[in-house]
Design an enzyme around this catalytic site. Structure first.
Site, short mmCIF file in Angstrom:
data_model
loop_
_atom_site.label_atom_id
_atom_site.label_comp_id
_atom_site.label_asym_id
_atom_site.label_seq_id
_atom_site.Cartn_x
_atom_site.Cartn_y
_atom_site.Cartn_z
N VAL A 11 0.87 -1.17 0.00
CA VAL A 11 0.00 0.00 0.00
C VAL A 11 0.91 1.22 0.00
CG1 VAL A 11 -2.02 -1.07 1.08
CG2 VAL A 11 -0.22 -0.12 2.53
N SER A 12 0.37 2.35 -0.44
CA SER A 12 1.23 3.51 -0.67
C SER A 12 1.63 4.27 0.58
CB SER A 12 0.54 4.47 -1.64
OG SER A 12 0.37 3.82 -2.88
N SER A 13 0.90 4.10 1.68
CA SER A 13 1.24 4.85 2.89
C SER A 13 0.86 4.04 4.12
CB SER A 13 0.53 6.20 2.91
OG SER A 13 -0.87 6.01 3.04
#
Length: 198
Positions: A11-13
């Site tokens: 996931v990006s963050s």
């Protein structure tokens, strides 16, 4: 022949959840201990969990990813990592939401050709989406600034006695530490604010 199932989730963050990807891995019977999760951008492959995973892969491994954009969002690097995994490590890859990207099946010339085409198209789409996300973020920030939204930490309001303490410090009457104490500020904050008033 021994087969080891591995899963990779990204996931990006830190604030985003990988639950949907983990559920997909469980359905593929990937042991929890063999699931590697990174919480950072897909712009490159400098990711700690991905690097650990790569060290585990060999000719007996099958790597599951939910979708190609979970592997990464950089066209060239996705192609390169796919090559490393399938050619150097000799592992198989299964992209769960794209059955054509399953290196276990149709290893003949036609199957390989079709997989390569699909991989290239999806890698392009993944990178293009990253660029679009970045563009939307830039546009959103610009629009917010135009509306007067302030970004970053709010400015610290200076105490009423700041100017007097600043003048005394600049004249050499008191030390930075004493001036900061008088103002009830951390020494470094007082010093930075005082320098900026010159």
């Amino acid at each position: 022949m021994r087969q080891d199932f591995y899963g990779y989730c990204r996931v990006s963050s830190v604030g985003q959840k990988e639950d949907r990807q983990l559920i997909a891995m469980m359905k593929m019977h990937v042991p929890v201990k063999n699931i590697y999760v990174d919480k950072q951008s897909g712009k490159d492959f400098d990711r700690p969990q991905y690097k650990k995973l790569l060290q585990k892969l060999d000719e007996n491994a099958i790597l599951y990813i939910q979708s190609i954009d979970r592997l990464g969002r950089n066209y060239q690097e996705i192609q390169e990592q796919w090559r490393i995994i399938t050619k150097e490590k000799k592992s198989d890859i299964v992209v769960i939401d794209m059955p054509l990207l399953d290196t276990r099946r149709e290893k003949d010339l036609t199957g390989t050709f079709l997989s390569d085409i699909v991989l290239q198209v999806l890698s392009f789409v993944a990178e293009n989406e990253r660029r679009n996300i970045k563009q939307r973020q830039t546009e959103g920030i610009a629009a917010a600034k135009a509306r007067g939204v302030k970004f970053g930490r709010p400015a610290i309001s200076l105490p009423d006695n700041f100017n007097e303490a600043c003048i005394r410090w600049k004249r050499g009457e008191i030390s930075v530490a004493a001036a900061a104490h008088i103002c009830g500020m951390p020494r470094s904050t007082f010093y930075d604010k005082a320098r900026n008033t010159e």
